[in-house]
Scaffold this active site. Structure first.
Site, PDB file in Angstrom:
ATOM      1  CG  HIS A   1      -8.355  -5.369   2.365  1.00  0.00           C
ATOM      2  ND1 HIS A   1      -8.328  -6.103   1.209  1.00  0.00           N
ATOM      3  CD2 HIS A   1      -7.251  -4.586   2.326  1.00  0.00           C
ATOM      4  CE1 HIS A   1      -7.269  -5.787   0.508  1.00  0.00           C
ATOM      5  NE2 HIS A   1      -6.609  -4.865   1.170  1.00  0.00           N
TER       6      HIS A   1
ATOM      7  CB  SER B   1      -1.027   6.508   5.845  1.00  0.00           C
ATOM      8  OG  SER B   1      -1.859   7.480   5.219  1.00  0.00           O
TER       9      SER B   1
ATOM     10  CG  ASP C   1     -14.329  -6.670   0.585  1.00  0.00           C
ATOM     11  OD1 ASP C   1     -13.870  -5.628   0.050  1.00  0.00           O
ATOM     12  OD2 ASP C   1     -14.577  -7.703  -0.054  1.00  0.00           O
ATOM     13  N   GLY C   2     -13.884  -3.236   1.783  1.00  0.00           N
ATOM     14  CA  GLY C   2     -14.402  -1.935   1.351  1.00  0.00           C
ATOM     15  C   GLY C   2     -15.371  -2.018   0.195  1.00  0.00           C
TER      16      GLY C   2
ATOM     17  CB  ALA D   1      -0.892   0.005   1.227  1.00  0.00           C
ATOM     18  CB  THR D   2       1.395   4.100  -1.824  1.00  0.00           C
ATOM     19  OG1 THR D   2       0.202   4.129  -2.595  1.00  0.00           O
ATOM     20  CG2 THR D   2       2.424   3.221  -2.500  1.00  0.00           C
ATOM     21  CB  ILE D   3       0.774   7.612   2.408  1.00  0.00           C
ATOM     22  CG1 ILE D   3       0.107   8.980   2.618  1.00  0.00           C
ATOM     23  CG2 ILE D   3       2.267   7.767   2.293  1.00  0.00           C
ATOM     24  CD1 ILE D   3       0.517   9.675   3.917  1.00  0.00           C
ATOM     25  CB  SER D   4      -2.472   9.291  -2.122  1.00  0.00           C
ATOM     26  OG  SER D   4      -3.218   8.111  -2.221  1.00  0.00           O
TER      27      SER D   4
ATOM     28  CB  THR E   1      -7.396  -6.888  -4.062  1.00  0.00           C
ATOM     29  OG1 THR E   1      -6.665  -6.404  -2.936  1.00  0.00           O
ATOM     30  CG2 THR E   1      -6.783  -6.402  -5.340  1.00  0.00           C
TER      31      THR E   1
HETATM   32  N1  SAH Z   1      -5.814   6.762   1.356  1.00  0.00           N
HETATM   33  C1  SAH Z   1      -4.759   5.866   1.694  1.00  0.00           C
HETATM   34  C2  SAH Z   1      -4.469   4.974   0.522  1.00  0.00           C
HETATM   35  C3  SAH Z   1      -3.860   3.690   0.902  1.00  0.00           C
HETATM   36  S1  SAH Z   1      -3.504   2.667  -0.472  1.00  0.00           S
HETATM   37  C4  SAH Z   1      -3.528   6.696   2.053  1.00  0.00           C
HETATM   38  O1  SAH Z   1      -3.310   7.708   1.417  1.00  0.00           O
HETATM   39  O2  SAH Z   1      -2.802   6.320   2.959  1.00  0.00           O
HETATM   40  C5  SAH Z   1      -5.009   1.815  -0.673  1.00  0.00           C
HETATM   41  C6  SAH Z   1      -5.448   1.023   0.490  1.00  0.00           C
HETATM   42  O3  SAH Z   1      -6.604   0.306   0.121  1.00  0.00           O
HETATM   43  C7  SAH Z   1      -4.457  -0.006   0.975  1.00  0.00           C
HETATM   44  O4  SAH Z   1      -4.144   0.283   2.295  1.00  0.00           O
HETATM   45  C8  SAH Z   1      -5.174  -1.325   0.833  1.00  0.00           C
HETATM   46  O5  SAH Z   1      -4.890  -2.195   1.896  1.00  0.00           O
HETATM   47  C9  SAH Z   1      -6.621  -0.889   0.843  1.00  0.00           C
HETATM   48  N2  SAH Z   1      -7.538  -1.824   0.202  1.00  0.00           N
HETATM   49  C10 SAH Z   1      -7.365  -2.486  -0.965  1.00  0.00           C
HETATM   50  N3  SAH Z   1      -8.426  -3.282  -1.203  1.00  0.00           N
HETATM   51  C11 SAH Z   1      -9.292  -3.093  -0.171  1.00  0.00           C
HETATM   52  C12 SAH Z   1     -10.564  -3.638   0.145  1.00  0.00           C
HETATM   53  N4  SAH Z   1     -11.162  -4.519  -0.641  1.00  0.00           N
HETATM   54  N5  SAH Z   1     -11.152  -3.224   1.256  1.00  0.00           N
HETATM   55  C13 SAH Z   1     -10.564  -2.310   2.087  1.00  0.00           C
HETATM   56  N6  SAH Z   1      -9.366  -1.781   1.836  1.00  0.00           N
HETATM   57  C14 SAH Z   1      -8.735  -2.164   0.725  1.00  0.00           C
END
Ligand code: SAH
Length: 541
Positions: A422, A397, A455-456, A365-368, A534
């Site tokens: 998730h 994050s 699960d988002g 994962a990344t912080i945008s 995912t």
């Molecule tokens: N807004 C965050 C972005 C993190 S990256 C930031 O700036 O820090 C995207 C995130 O989505 C990851 O942490 C990943 O774990 C999460 N993610 C991916 N699929 C997901 C799902 N199905 N349900 C919940 N979170 C999910």
């Protein structure tokens, strides 16, 4: 054991002890030839391998070459031209590269390959120590060069015209020389144009041709050709004096040359200024252009990276104000909220916290990048009124969750923001990051912010909020479709900000609006690059 051997082989291949004398190499070559010779027995090979734990490693392990075609079964008695058993011409065959050797070489590990990765395709700028000093900047493979070099090349190209241009252009080694040479060509063409024009209109009359009839006003471009033509009636045009048609033709050519000249001149000067500006940006940037900034399509890499450098700062305030100044934060409300959330609490490396670039936070994962957070918050802003309810899917994050909370928990109103992840570790990371500040801790304690696992794609039913729907839903990972559950959980009116990936792998932000009547409108906006939305990874993976 095998990895030890691999390391030794690598060390030998690259001459780890640093010795590179010819003698060593000679010995090496001799050994290789010896080992490659058909007379080397497999017993000898085994010994070398087994003793490798105590002795220095063999230079390169090689097997015997077995070439069945040249090893006929030995009949009793004497064999002539007898394959590997004999020497002479067949011995040389063993010097052929052998498949067996290749099999023993291992591909590099992932880490080694990653460390040796090719630069991203948009990265055409490098800093290299060279004649231009330690900070010479290469842009698109060429050093930039000085203004002096530009002028000098322009002068040579101009003074010696075609030859000067060809010489300076073919021999250029810098942007300055190349563009200077082109600028010289441009000036030469303009000069030619002028000469042709004056020569075309003044030439014949200067020649004193008695038969030439001057048009009413020789400097006028819109004289009446019929009038002039009438004067030339019955004139003998067979000579070299040239008629009115010739004059018009050469004038056209003159204008054409002048236009082409101006075009080349302006283009070369602007190109040179562009690379100079790029050079300045590279030299000014704290990270010297080594970040990985590209985010949105439609933005040239160069623009994005230079924006990133310009917008980065040494403090949170500097970063946010730079983003605001450069138009990447468009709203005062978003700027003020971003000033309240210290990005250093949410990035793994404080040293890069105030760069306008995404950073890894683990678990793929990344912080945008901050400008992306600003863009998401700005898009949802009409629905982020004080006291609003917001779902942040893929909270990672926790930065955006905190930012959204600042936008809805104000003016004495207690908004509600839920960060949904998730991956449990990332849920905990978000919560931990937010608790680094007093304000963050307070928002969580008063129930305005909560981080949950789930699960988002299915959204989140907020039991504590009596199952109320959301005014705004932010999705921080790229979905492959607009999930109906999310639309169902949206209030009327409400808005979803979600990156969606199409079948060709391109991602775009979709803004989904539900109006007061519950009608849903979807709008595809700009291109982006997000991690995918995912299934949660399994524990073992
Ligand atoms: N807004 C965050 C972005 C993190 S990256 C930031 O700036 O820090 C995207 C995130 O989505 C990851 O942490 C990943 O774990 C999460 N993610 C991916 N699929 C997901 C799902 N199905 N349900 C919940 N979170 C999910």
């Amino acid at each position: 054991m095998s990895s030890q051997r691999y390391e030794r082989n690598l060390a030998d291949t690259f001459d780890a002890d640093g010795s590179d004398s010819d003698e060593d190499n000679d010995g090496d070559d001799r050994q290789r030839l010896m080992r490659g010779s058909p007379s080397t027995s497999s017993a000898e090979q085994t010994t070398t391998e087994s003793s490798s734990t105590t002795q220095p490693a063999p230079v390169i392990e090689r097997r015997n070459t077995h070439l069945p075609a040249f090893v006929p079964p030995r009949p009793g008695g004497r064999v002539y031209g007898g394959g590997s058993g004999s020497d002479g011409v067949f011995a040389n065959l063993s010097a052929k590269p052998e498949r067996g050797v290749e099999k023993e070489e291992h591909p590099p590990t992932y880490e080694q390959a990653a460390a040796d990765a090719a630069p991203p395709y948009w990265e055409t700028t490098i800093l290299a120590p060279g004649l231009g000093g330690p900070d010479e900047v290469y842009i698109e493979g060429l050093p930039v060069g000085s203004v002096f070099s530009f002028i000098w090349n322009a002068m040579i190209s101009m003074a010696f015209q075609a030859v000067g241009f060809l010489l300076t252009y073919l021999l250029h080694t810098t942007h300055a020389a190349k563009n200077g040479s082109l600028a010289g060509l441009g000036i030469t063409l303009i000069q030619f144009g002028f000469q042709m024009k004056t020569w075309g209109s003044a030439g014949p009359s200067a020649g004193g041709d008695p038969q030439y009839t001057q048009p009413p006003d020789p400097n006028s471009h819109d004289f009446d050709p019929n009038q002039a033509q009438a004067g030339t009636a019955g004139m003998d045009n067979s000579g070299s004096s040239g008629g009115i048609g010739d004059i018009a033709g050469s004038e056209w050519l003159a204008y054409l040359l002048m236009i082409a000249g101006w075009f080349i001149l302006i283009r070369s000067v602007s190109n040179f200024l562009r690379v100079r500006r790029h050079e300045q940006l590279v030299l000014q940037s704290p990270d010297r252009g080594l970040t990985v900034p590209v985010i949105a399509e439609g933005e040239e890499a160069e623009t994005v990276s230079s924006m990133a450098w310009r917008c980065s700062g040494k403090t949170n305030g500097e970063l946010i104000n730079n983003l605001f100044r450069n138009g990447l934060i468009e709203s005062d409300r978003v700027r003020d909220a971003m000033l309240k959330v210290d990005r250093a609490h949410y990035t793994p490396h404080p040293s890069t916290a105030y760069q306008d670039s995404p950073q890894s936070i683990g678990h793929s994962a990344t912080i945008s990048a901050p400008h992306m957070h600003a863009s998401a918050a700005t898009s949802l802003l009409p629905f982020l009124h004080p006291g609003a309810r917001v779902l942040d899917v893929g909270s990672g994050s926790g930065y955006l969750t905190a930012l959204l909370a600042e936008l809805v928990c104000c003016e004495g109103k207690k908004g509600r923001v839920v960060g949904l992840e998730h991956i449990k570790e990332l849920r905990d990371l978000g919560e931990g990051n937010m608790s680094k500040s007093e304000r963050g801790t307070c928002l969580m304690e008063q129930g305005s912010v909560k981080f949950v696992v789930g699960d988002g794609r299915k959204g989140f039913i907020d039991e504590e909020g009596e199952g109320e729907c959301w005014d705004a839903i932010h999705v921080g990972a790229a979905a492959v479709e607009l999930h109906q559950e999310l639309i169902d959980q949206l209030r009327s009116p409400g808005r979803i900000f979600i990156p969606v990936e199409d079948e060709r792998g391109n991602q775009h932000i979709w803004v989904v609006d539900k109006n007061e009547k519950g009608e849903v409108k979807k709008k595809k906006t700009y291109g982006v690059r997000y991690v995918p939305l995912t299934d949660a990874p399994t524990r073992s993976s």
